[in-house]
Write an enzyme that holds these catalytic residues in place. Structure first.
Site, PDB file in Angstrom:
ATOM      1  CE1 TYR A 173      22.681  35.151  25.556  1.00  0.00           C
ATOM      2  CE2 TYR A 173      23.850  35.607  27.597  1.00  0.00           C
ATOM      3  CZ  TYR A 173      22.875  34.912  26.907  1.00  0.00           C
ATOM      4  OH  TYR A 173      22.094  33.979  27.571  1.00  0.00           O
ATOM      5  CB  SER A 188      21.864  35.805  31.057  1.00  0.00           C
ATOM      6  OG  SER A 188      23.073  35.094  31.165  1.00  0.00           O
TER       7      SER A 188
HETATM    8  N1  LIG Z   1      21.966  27.726  28.857  1.00  0.00           N
HETATM    9  C1  LIG Z   1      22.532  28.677  29.555  1.00  0.00           C
HETATM   10  O1  LIG Z   1      23.625  28.476  30.111  1.00  0.00           O
HETATM   11  C2  LIG Z   1      21.851  30.010  29.715  1.00  0.00           C
HETATM   12  C3  LIG Z   1      22.384  30.906  30.648  1.00  0.00           C
HETATM   13  C4  LIG Z   1      21.769  32.133  30.826  1.00  0.00           C
HETATM   14  C5  LIG Z   1      20.645  32.458  30.101  1.00  0.00           C
HETATM   15  N2  LIG Z   1      20.138  31.576  29.197  1.00  0.00           N
HETATM   16  C6  LIG Z   1      18.953  31.974  28.463  1.00  0.00           C
HETATM   17  O2  LIG Z   1      17.946  30.999  28.639  1.00  0.00           O
HETATM   18  C7  LIG Z   1      17.030  31.043  27.537  1.00  0.00           C
HETATM   19  C8  LIG Z   1      16.768  29.635  27.030  1.00  0.00           C
HETATM   20  O3  LIG Z   1      17.950  29.141  26.433  1.00  0.00           O
HETATM   21  P1  LIG Z   1      18.451  27.617  26.543  1.00  0.00           P
HETATM   22  O4  LIG Z   1      19.709  27.646  27.301  1.00  0.00           O
HETATM   23  O5  LIG Z   1      17.347  26.760  26.958  1.00  0.00           O
HETATM   24  O6  LIG Z   1      18.886  27.376  25.016  1.00  0.00           O
HETATM   25  P2  LIG Z   1      18.311  26.451  23.846  1.00  0.00           P
HETATM   26  O7  LIG Z   1      19.118  26.795  22.658  1.00  0.00           O
HETATM   27  O8  LIG Z   1      18.258  25.034  24.284  1.00  0.00           O
HETATM   28  O9  LIG Z   1      16.814  26.986  23.679  1.00  0.00           O
HETATM   29  C9  LIG Z   1      16.530  28.226  23.085  1.00  0.00           C
HETATM   30  C10 LIG Z   1      15.318  28.064  22.178  1.00  0.00           C
HETATM   31  O10 LIG Z   1      15.038  29.336  21.576  1.00  0.00           O
HETATM   32  C11 LIG Z   1      14.655  29.081  20.238  1.00  0.00           C
HETATM   33  N3  LIG Z   1      14.820  30.268  19.381  1.00  0.00           N
HETATM   34  C12 LIG Z   1      15.955  30.750  18.831  1.00  0.00           C
HETATM   35  N4  LIG Z   1      15.671  31.808  18.053  1.00  0.00           N
HETATM   36  C13 LIG Z   1      14.330  32.004  18.119  1.00  0.00           C
HETATM   37  C14 LIG Z   1      13.453  32.934  17.541  1.00  0.00           C
HETATM   38  N5  LIG Z   1      13.874  33.886  16.701  1.00  0.00           N
HETATM   39  N6  LIG Z   1      12.128  32.857  17.848  1.00  0.00           N
HETATM   40  C15 LIG Z   1      11.666  31.868  18.655  1.00  0.00           C
HETATM   41  N7  LIG Z   1      12.463  30.938  19.209  1.00  0.00           N
HETATM   42  C16 LIG Z   1      13.788  31.013  18.952  1.00  0.00           C
HETATM   43  C17 LIG Z   1      15.547  27.931  19.786  1.00  0.00           C
HETATM   44  O11 LIG Z   1      15.034  27.280  18.629  1.00  0.00           O
HETATM   45  C18 LIG Z   1      15.575  27.060  21.024  1.00  0.00           C
HETATM   46  O12 LIG Z   1      14.541  26.094  20.990  1.00  0.00           O
HETATM   47  C19 LIG Z   1      17.660  31.985  26.513  1.00  0.00           C
HETATM   48  O13 LIG Z   1      17.056  33.253  26.614  1.00  0.00           O
HETATM   49  C20 LIG Z   1      19.107  32.069  26.965  1.00  0.00           C
HETATM   50  O14 LIG Z   1      19.722  33.258  26.571  1.00  0.00           O
HETATM   51  C21 LIG Z   1      20.727  30.367  28.984  1.00  0.00           C
END
Ligand SMILES: NC(=O)c1ccc[n+]([C@@H]2O[C@H](COP(=O)([O-])OP(=O)(O)OC[C@H]3O[C@@H](n4cnc5c(N)ncnc54)[C@H](O)[C@@H]3O)[C@@H](O)[C@H]2O)c1
Length: 303
Positions: free
Chosen positions: A161, A148
């Site tokens: 986090y 991230s």
């Molecule tokens: N959206 C942002 O602004 C952002 C920024 C930096 C990093 N990220 C990272 O990007 C990645 C994707 O996140 P996103 O933003 O698409 O969020 P999102 O919530 O849309 O998708 C995350 C997915 O992970 C799944 N998940 C949660 N717990 C789980 C588990 N125990 N086992 C398997 N799957 C599980 C959820 O069901 C969901 O489908 C994550 O690692 C997040 O930390 C997101």
């Protein structure tokens, strides 16, 4: 890896957000998919979207899906074995699943800290190790681990986090160096998204105690954070897949990630004071707004 056509990609957390858009774009480029998530309803929808993207592009691909909690080591290894068996090979693993937990350190609930470490950190470690033998055997493999922007800079209320995402970055940078050293046909990229328009904030766990830092209750705090999500999940997937093709060691996703990374490198110590100053200003603005609303409500009651 210059093309994804004919490759097999495994993606965790593929039921939503960037996991879903990665699946759809990889399918559009002719990659077969093995996707997983805890959310089976969302996974079914991703399978549908990926299939129609492949059909539209004229690719005949195979898609398999699996309910999987990435924090279970045994289940991750079983899924890697099944993916290799179902598809005959695996070229890419996107360790993308993640969750968020906002809390001041004084109020950390250790069970929730274990929960976020299990998914964001151990899930990435298990996914890397379970798939690595198959990626090596494919002769052309790539591991994409999602850290991230918060794996590059820290922020109040994000300590758990931050801890998981700094750990993913360190793990992945060491991994990439080992893979380069061994010259084994497998590479790795550390992904650093800024604010991406996904469901992550809405689904996050937030301690009521964050009000001390945000001036709002936990639910309004989530909505407030979402205002800073400026990049679409489609654009994010595009940037990530270009970075894989370019064999980048790390990729910054979104202009906010680029700007913050530059600030942290230019001001490795004082960036923290800048963040504290900005957060205090935002909290004070929220408190002033709340005070005004309360006064207005009292006036209406009197009238
Ligand atoms: N959206 C942002 O602004 C952002 C920024 C930096 C990093 N990220 C990272 O990007 C990645 C994707 O996140 P996103 O933003 O698409 O969020 P999102 O919530 O849309 O998708 C995350 C997915 O992970 C799944 N998940 C949660 N717990 C789980 C588990 N125990 N086992 C398997 N799957 C599980 C959820 O069901 C969901 O489908 C994550 O690692 C997040 O930390 C997101």
């Amino acid at each position: 890896m210059k093309s994804f056509k004919g490759k097999v990609a495994a993606i965790t957390g593929a039921a939503s957000g960037m996991g879903r858009t990665l699946a759809v774009q990889l399918a559009r480029e002719g990659a077969s998919l093995s996707i997983s998530d805890v959310d089976t309803k969302g996974l079914t929808e991703t399978v549908k979207l990926a299939k129609s993207a492949a059909d539209e592009a004229g690719h005949d691909i195979k898609i398999t899906s699996q309910e999987l909690d990435v924090s279970s080591r045994a289940d991750m290894y079983a899924w890697a074995d099944k993916t290799a068996k179902d598809h005959g090979k695996v070229n890419l693993i996107f360790n993308n699943a993640g969750v968020a937990y906002a809390t001041p350190i004084e109020d950390i609930d250790y069970d929730k800290f274990d929960w976020i470490m299990g998914i964001n950190f151990w899930g990435v470690v298990y996914g890397t190790k379970a798939f690595l033998p198959y990626l090596k055997a494919s002769g052309e493999g790539h591991i994409i681990n999602t850290s991230s922007l918060f794996g590059l800079c820290a922020q109040p209320t994000q300590s758990t986090y931050n801890a998981t995402k700094f750990a993913v970055r360190g793990f992945t940078e060491s991994l990439r160096q080992e893979l380069d050293f061994m010259n084994c046909g497998v590479s790795a990229t550390s992904v650093h998204p800024g604010g991406i328009k996904t469901a992550i904030a809405r689904k996050s766990v937030a301690s009521p105690a964050i009000e001390k830092f945000t001036g709002t209750d936990a639910e309004s705090g989530k909505a407030f954070f979402e205002k800073f999500f400026i990049t679409s999940a489609e654009k994010a997937a595009d940037i990530i897949l270009k970075a894989v093709k370019g064999n980048k060691r790390r990729v910054l996703v979104g202009p906010d990630a680029v700007a913050m990374d530059a600030m942290v490198r230019a001001l490795p110590e004082s960036y923290q004071a800048i963040i504290v100053g900005q957060m205090k200003k935002m909290r004070d603005k929220q408190l002033a707004r709340k005070k005004k609303n309360t006064a207005a409500a009292k006036e209406t009651q009197k009238a």
